[in-house]
Design a protein around this motif. Structure first.
Motif, PDB file in Angstrom:
ATOM      1  N   ASP A  34      35.074  27.682  49.289  1.00  0.00           N
ATOM      2  CA  ASP A  34      34.897  26.226  49.359  1.00  0.00           C
ATOM      3  C   ASP A  34      35.906  25.660  50.354  1.00  0.00           C
ATOM      4  OD1 ASP A  34      34.773  23.485  48.867  1.00  0.00           O
ATOM      5  OD2 ASP A  34      35.687  23.616  46.864  1.00  0.00           O
ATOM      6  N   GLY A  35      35.409  25.039  51.423  1.00  0.00           N
ATOM      7  CA  GLY A  35      36.307  24.434  52.408  1.00  0.00           C
ATOM      8  C   GLY A  35      36.586  22.981  52.070  1.00  0.00           C
ATOM      9  N   ILE A  36      37.873  22.621  52.077  1.00  0.00           N
ATOM     10  CA  ILE A  36      38.225  21.219  51.793  1.00  0.00           C
ATOM     11  C   ILE A  36      39.143  20.660  52.877  1.00  0.00           C
ATOM     12  CG2 ILE A  36      38.030  21.446  49.278  1.00  0.00           C
ATOM     13  CD1 ILE A  36      41.242  21.384  49.315  1.00  0.00           C
ATOM     14  N   ASP A  37      39.105  19.341  52.988  1.00  0.00           N
ATOM     15  CA  ASP A  37      40.115  18.599  53.732  1.00  0.00           C
ATOM     16  C   ASP A  37      41.297  18.496  52.768  1.00  0.00           C
ATOM     17  OD1 ASP A  37      41.749  16.569  54.704  1.00  0.00           O
ATOM     18  OD2 ASP A  37      40.109  15.209  55.169  1.00  0.00           O
ATOM     19  N   ALA A  38      42.454  18.989  53.179  1.00  0.00           N
ATOM     20  CA  ALA A  38      43.603  19.055  52.266  1.00  0.00           C
ATOM     21  C   ALA A  38      44.348  17.741  52.145  1.00  0.00           C
ATOM     22  CB  ALA A  38      44.553  20.149  52.733  1.00  0.00           C
ATOM     23  N   PHE A  43      39.826  13.084  46.041  1.00  0.00           N
ATOM     24  CA  PHE A  43      38.748  14.077  45.951  1.00  0.00           C
ATOM     25  C   PHE A  43      39.220  15.497  46.198  1.00  0.00           C
ATOM     26  CE2 PHE A  43      36.689  10.033  46.580  1.00  0.00           C
ATOM     27  CZ  PHE A  43      35.717  10.071  45.594  1.00  0.00           C
ATOM     28  N   SER A  44      40.026  15.675  47.254  1.00  0.00           N
ATOM     29  CA  SER A  44      40.531  17.022  47.540  1.00  0.00           C
ATOM     30  C   SER A  44      41.843  16.895  48.301  1.00  0.00           C
ATOM     31  CB  SER A  44      39.516  17.807  48.374  1.00  0.00           C
ATOM     32  OG  SER A  44      39.352  17.214  49.649  1.00  0.00           O
ATOM     33  N   TYR A  45      42.864  17.560  47.803  1.00  0.00           N
ATOM     34  CA  TYR A  45      44.137  17.582  48.516  1.00  0.00           C
ATOM     35  C   TYR A  45      44.989  18.718  47.977  1.00  0.00           C
ATOM     36  CZ  TYR A  45      46.090  15.018  44.472  1.00  0.00           C
ATOM     37  OH  TYR A  45      46.482  14.641  43.216  1.00  0.00           O
ATOM     38  N   ILE A  46      46.081  18.979  48.687  1.00  0.00           N
ATOM     39  CA  ILE A  46      47.016  20.014  48.250  1.00  0.00           C
ATOM     40  C   ILE A  46      48.181  19.302  47.576  1.00  0.00           C
ATOM     41  CG2 ILE A  46      48.488  21.926  49.013  1.00  0.00           C
ATOM     42  CD1 ILE A  46      45.620  22.599  49.630  1.00  0.00           C
ATOM     43  N   ASP A  47      48.487  19.678  46.331  1.00  0.00           N
ATOM     44  CA  ASP A  47      49.562  18.985  45.614  1.00  0.00           C
ATOM     45  C   ASP A  47      50.938  19.473  46.080  1.00  0.00           C
ATOM     46  OD1 ASP A  47      50.190  21.339  44.311  1.00  0.00           O
ATOM     47  OD2 ASP A  47      49.252  20.770  42.413  1.00  0.00           O
ATOM     48  N   LYS A  48      51.997  18.906  45.488  1.00  0.00           N
ATOM     49  CA  LYS A  48      53.346  19.205  46.002  1.00  0.00           C
ATOM     50  C   LYS A  48      53.734  20.670  45.785  1.00  0.00           C
ATOM     51  CE  LYS A  48      55.632  17.119  41.946  1.00  0.00           C
ATOM     52  NZ  LYS A  48      54.585  17.613  41.059  1.00  0.00           N
ATOM     53  N   ASP A  49      53.054  21.373  44.881  1.00  0.00           N
ATOM     54  CA  ASP A  49      53.333  22.804  44.698  1.00  0.00           C
ATOM     55  C   ASP A  49      52.452  23.675  45.582  1.00  0.00           C
ATOM     56  OD1 ASP A  49      55.153  22.100  42.641  1.00  0.00           O
ATOM     57  OD2 ASP A  49      53.465  21.934  41.237  1.00  0.00           O
ATOM     58  N   GLY A  50      51.659  23.052  46.427  1.00  0.00           N
ATOM     59  CA  GLY A  50      50.826  23.833  47.341  1.00  0.00           C
ATOM     60  C   GLY A  50      49.467  24.225  46.784  1.00  0.00           C
ATOM     61  N   ASN A  51      49.089  23.641  45.649  1.00  0.00           N
ATOM     62  CA  ASN A  51      47.800  24.002  45.048  1.00  0.00           C
ATOM     63  C   ASN A  51      46.717  22.962  45.346  1.00  0.00           C
ATOM     64  OD1 ASN A  51      48.943  26.293  43.684  1.00  0.00           O
ATOM     65  ND2 ASN A  51      49.883  24.817  42.277  1.00  0.00           N
ATOM     66  N   PHE A  92      30.718  26.632  51.447  1.00  0.00           N
ATOM     67  CA  PHE A  92      30.297  25.257  51.171  1.00  0.00           C
ATOM     68  C   PHE A  92      31.459  24.303  51.369  1.00  0.00           C
ATOM     69  CE2 PHE A  92      31.762  24.465  46.678  1.00  0.00           C
ATOM     70  CZ  PHE A  92      32.146  25.755  46.331  1.00  0.00           C
ATOM     71  N   ILE A  93      31.121  23.011  51.360  1.00  0.00           N
ATOM     72  CA  ILE A  93      32.111  21.946  51.551  1.00  0.00           C
ATOM     73  C   ILE A  93      32.035  21.025  50.343  1.00  0.00           C
ATOM     74  CG2 ILE A  93      32.830  19.988  52.989  1.00  0.00           C
ATOM     75  CD1 ILE A  93      31.159  21.387  55.305  1.00  0.00           C
ATOM     76  N   ALA A  94      33.157  20.891  49.634  1.00  0.00           N
ATOM     77  CA  ALA A  94      33.221  19.958  48.503  1.00  0.00           C
ATOM     78  C   ALA A  94      34.432  19.086  48.731  1.00  0.00           C
ATOM     79  CB  ALA A  94      33.322  20.724  47.181  1.00  0.00           C
ATOM     80  N   SER A  95      34.253  17.987  49.460  1.00  0.00           N
ATOM     81  CA  SER A  95      35.422  17.234  49.927  1.00  0.00           C
ATOM     82  C   SER A  95      35.050  15.817  50.353  1.00  0.00           C
ATOM     83  CB  SER A  95      36.056  18.012  51.093  1.00  0.00           C
ATOM     84  OG  SER A  95      37.329  17.506  51.420  1.00  0.00           O
ATOM     85  N   GLY A  96      34.433  15.095  49.439  1.00  0.00           N
ATOM     86  CA  GLY A  96      34.121  13.700  49.735  1.00  0.00           C
ATOM     87  C   GLY A  96      33.291  13.513  50.984  1.00  0.00           C
ATOM     88  N   MET A  97      32.286  14.358  51.156  1.00  0.00           N
ATOM     89  CA  MET A  97      31.468  14.256  52.361  1.00  0.00           C
ATOM     90  C   MET A  97      30.258  13.353  52.125  1.00  0.00           C
ATOM     91  SD  MET A  97      29.774  17.134  54.847  1.00  0.00           S
ATOM     92  CE  MET A  97      31.199  17.393  55.891  1.00  0.00           C
ATOM     93  N   THR A  98      30.114  12.358  52.993  1.00  0.00           N
ATOM     94  CA  THR A  98      28.967  11.455  52.925  1.00  0.00           C
ATOM     95  C   THR A  98      27.718  12.157  53.462  1.00  0.00           C
ATOM     96  OG1 THR A  98      30.440   9.594  53.304  1.00  0.00           O
ATOM     97  CG2 THR A  98      28.092   9.225  53.740  1.00  0.00           C
ATOM     98  N   ILE A  99      26.615  11.987  52.746  1.00  0.00           N
ATOM     99  CA  ILE A  99      25.333  12.513  53.226  1.00  0.00           C
ATOM    100  C   ILE A  99      24.833  11.572  54.321  1.00  0.00           C
ATOM    101  CG2 ILE A  99      22.957  13.055  52.555  1.00  0.00           C
ATOM    102  CD1 ILE A  99      24.011  13.459  49.664  1.00  0.00           C
ATOM    103  N   THR A 100      24.712  12.083  55.544  1.00  0.00           N
ATOM    104  CA  THR A 100      24.182  11.262  56.646  1.00  0.00           C
ATOM    105  C   THR A 100      23.014  12.013  57.289  1.00  0.00           C
ATOM    106  OG1 THR A 100      25.568  12.246  58.385  1.00  0.00           O
ATOM    107  CG2 THR A 100      26.520  10.387  57.175  1.00  0.00           C
ATOM    108  N   PRO A 101      22.084  11.289  57.905  1.00  0.00           N
ATOM    109  CA  PRO A 101      20.943  11.938  58.572  1.00  0.00           C
ATOM    110  C   PRO A 101      21.423  12.922  59.648  1.00  0.00           C
ATOM    111  CG  PRO A 101      20.622   9.548  58.475  1.00  0.00           C
ATOM    112  CD  PRO A 101      22.007   9.811  57.974  1.00  0.00           C
TER     113      PRO A 101
END
Ligand code: ARG
Length: 260
Positions: A34-38, A43-51, A92-101
């Protein structure tokens, strides 16, 4: 030993071998990346412990567990996330992605799972001893202002298509992630920043910035898979259906999207 007993022993031996291999490898669940914007709270981020954490990360972990697959979460630059998916480096991408045409030509989306509008953020300044927003929604996006956006987002496209292309003299400053835009806003390098409202809210929590209005784009989020990956698409859709029907959905919405 007669022939039937030999067959029986061979069969038992086979079962033992299967049993041992299943136990020692812990089953053979498929692994999806799963690829995320960190840098896209909540929705998706890396916390202060790197998780990796956030709403999408927790939803996906629940779905993976429920649907019987393993998931590995890796950070990818937002701007490169669809090419990275198409190249097969993530599944796959699970990271607040808007569905656009435009994106639907390149990837397949799951059923929608959340809806957002865009928020306009400005700095708070000192005025007669009180901290107040420097601009209102109109003056924030008027000619001469420099507005920060994240590269490759619907915020960037919206401002380009609806203001710049129509001759409104604003300038865009484009950032790799939205948190960088907020840092620049706070030190006065840009006048305003535009991003998905929940992210704007999370990014300015406890800082001297305010949301002065929203642009009601009514965008719908979905998870993206490679075109034609119907197997993963149906796993994710079935998982979404199940989590939405379970108390876990309300718990995560409350924790990440409403509670804060
Ligand atoms: N929802 C907007 C879009 O899809 C903004 C996304 C920005 N970044 C992110 N990691 N979701 O363009």
């Amino acid at each position: 030993m007669n022939f039937q007993r030999v067959l029986l022993l061979v069969a038992i031996g086979g079962l033992l071998v299967m049993g041992i291999s299943a136990a020692s490898f812990g089953g053979d669940k498929p692994l999806y990346v799963d690829g995320i914007d960190a840098a896209f709270p909540p929705f998706s981020y890396i916390d202060k412990d790197g998780n990796p954490t956030g709403f999408d990360v927790e939803v996906i972990r629940w779905i993976a567990n429920e649907m019987g697959f393993d998931v590995k979460i890796v950070p990818v630059d937002w701007d490169a996330i669809i090419p990275t998916l198409k190249a097969g480096n993530i599944d796959f991408i699970a990271s607040g992605m808007t569905i656009t045409p435009e994106r639907e030509k390149q990837v397949d989306f799951t059923d929608p799972y959340w809806k957002i509008n865009l928020a306009v953020v400005v700095r708070k300044v000192n005025q007669d001893g009180a901290l107040v927003p420097q601009y209102n929604i109109f003056s924030a996006v008027s000619p001469g202002r420099t507005i920060g956006v994240q590269r490759g987002t619907t915020s960037q496209t919206w401002l380009e298509e609806n203001l710049i292309d129509k001759g409104v003299g604003i300038k865009l400053k484009v950032y790799d992630n939205f948190l960088l835009a907020i840092e620049d806003l706070l030190i006065g390098r840009i006048d305003a920043a535009v991003i998905d409202a929940p992210t704007a809210q999370a990014a300015i929590a406890g800082r001297d910035a305010a949301i002065v209005g929203t642009i009601n784009t009514g965008e719908i989020y979905g998870y993206a898979v490679r075109k034609g990956d119907t197997k993963l698409l149906s796993l994710l859709n079935e998982g979404l259906k199940r989590i939405k029907a379970s108390p876990e959905w309300d718990r995560l919405v409350e924790k990440w999207l409403i509670g804060g």
